[in-house]
Design an enzyme around this catalytic site. Structure first.
Site, mmCIF file in Angstrom:
data_model
loop_
_atom_site.group_PDB
_atom_site.id
_atom_site.type_symbol
_atom_site.label_atom_id
_atom_site.label_comp_id
_atom_site.label_asym_id
_atom_site.label_seq_id
_atom_site.Cartn_x
_atom_site.Cartn_y
_atom_site.Cartn_z
ATOM 1 N N SER A 1 -53.579 -96.996 1.562
ATOM 2 C CA SER A 1 -52.049 -97.535 0.387
ATOM 3 C C SER A 1 -52.197 -98.600 1.085
ATOM 4 O O SER A 1 -52.084 -99.803 0.432
ATOM 5 C CB SER A 1 -50.850 -96.401 0.889
ATOM 6 N N GLU B 1 -58.054 -96.720 -5.702
ATOM 7 C CA GLU B 1 -57.114 -95.594 -5.670
ATOM 8 C C GLU B 1 -55.773 -95.698 -6.202
ATOM 9 O O GLU B 1 -55.303 -96.749 -5.952
ATOM 10 C CB GLU B 1 -57.546 -94.339 -4.021
ATOM 11 N N HIS C 1 -55.427 -90.740 -1.886
ATOM 12 C CA HIS C 1 -53.465 -89.989 -1.289
ATOM 13 C C HIS C 1 -53.238 -88.064 -1.125
ATOM 14 O O HIS C 1 -52.859 -88.415 -0.950
ATOM 15 C CB HIS C 1 -52.408 -90.506 -2.138
#
Length: 318
Positions: free
Chosen positions: A117, A215, A289
């Protein structure tokens, strides 16, 4: 710099029982129970986990002031007894401190940095400035019910063995419909799309000769993905990319079939933006995630094979 060239990446020795590891918080503050479960998990591997001085600080939505968060990182980088660095969580704020990282310390003594992230900012900066192989992976917290034990075990294997990591396409993922047939090999770089976009024009390393892994987690909708990929294209950041590996794009399921969006969903945006690169694209990788995320080395050689539906990555440790 052509990432397919002969300059080596720096890979740390694999972790062994008895090694010290450090938990830090470069972005948002983690919960104490979350960190406690991670400490227990790391201890069960035979490691000696330590918690950075400022991990539980809070300054706005970040885990302490910028100088304190980067101090925890640099302290871990400079300590010869610390053999790996774990980010307790992502969130926001890592982008504020990447210019002050002691990358000279990591050249002298490589050690993997684990996170995903917002931690993508760290991974990109460390590759750009000292070619350090890192790990796109979660903090090893199995949770009270053990549901995260699969992911925790993947982190363990990625750090304590030298086996290649193989991620297989999942037809149930929203990005599985995005495929440009072929195979491609290069150094795997990337991570969270928002972070990659934010580093454009600042700290984004050259992607020439690389396999780009992306992502994302939904924020404002399809437009944010369109803007990010268009910005990367217009900036020339995607020139020379050898292939694209698409992980999870979480939260976009509601868009499919929405008449106000012309019937487009996330696969349509990705297909429209990426197929024009003229390189193999492998969608559907269950990485990002979502639940049970795998751990994927970054900064090592990788191959995507759309016929087999696999991303195969060499280990981040030796």
């Amino acid at each position: 710099m052509d990432t397919s060239g002969n300059l080596p990446s720096y890979r740390a020795p694999r972790l062994r029982p008895g090694d010290r590891v450090r938990i830090v918080a470069p972005a948002c503050p983690p919960g104490r129970e979350h960190v406690a479960r991670g400490v227990e998990e790391l201890t069960s591997w035979g490691l000696r986990p330590e918690v950075g001085e400022h991990v539980f600080d809070q300054w706005g939505y970040m885990a302490g002031r910028d100088e304190d968060r980067v101090s925890d990182l640099n302290s871990a980088f400079r300590d010869p007894g610390v053999r790996a660095v774990f980010a307790a969580m992502g969130g926001k704020g890592t982008y504020r401190i990447v210019d002050d990282l002691d990358t000279d310390a990591l050249r002298r003594d490589p050690k993997p940095v684990v996170g995903f992230s917002d931690i993508t900012h760290l991974h990109l900066a460390l590759w750009a400035r000292c070619r350090l192989a890192c790990l796109h992976g979660p903090f090893p917290d199995p949770g009270d019910d053990g549901r995260g034990s699969v992911s925790a075990d993947a982190v363990r294997r990625a750090l304590m063995t030298t086996e290649p990591v193989v991620i297989r396409r999942d037809a149930g993922e929203a990005t599985a419909a995005v495929t440009v047939e072929g195979t491609a090999t290069g150094v795997l770089l990337g991570g969270n799309l928002s972070a990659v976009r934010t580093e454009t024009g600042a700290g984004l390393p050259s992607l020439e000769g690389a396999i780009l892994f992306l992502e994302h987690q939904r924020g404002t909708g399809l437009g944010e993905v369109d803007r990010a990929l268009t910005q990367l294209t217009r900036a020339g950041a995607l020139e020379g990319v050898r292939g694209v590996a698409l992980g999870q794009f979480i939260g976009f399921e509601q868009d499919a079939g929405d008449a106000t969006l012309g019937g487009w969903g996330i696969a349509d945006i990705l297909r429209d933006r990426l197929t024009r690169l003229g390189v193999p694209v492998l969608g559907g990788l269950p990485a990002g995630h979502g639940p049970h995320p795998p751990s994927i080395p970054l900064g090592t050689r990788a191959t995507i094979d759309t016929a087999e539906g696999t991303l195969t990555v060499q280990p981040a440790v030796v």
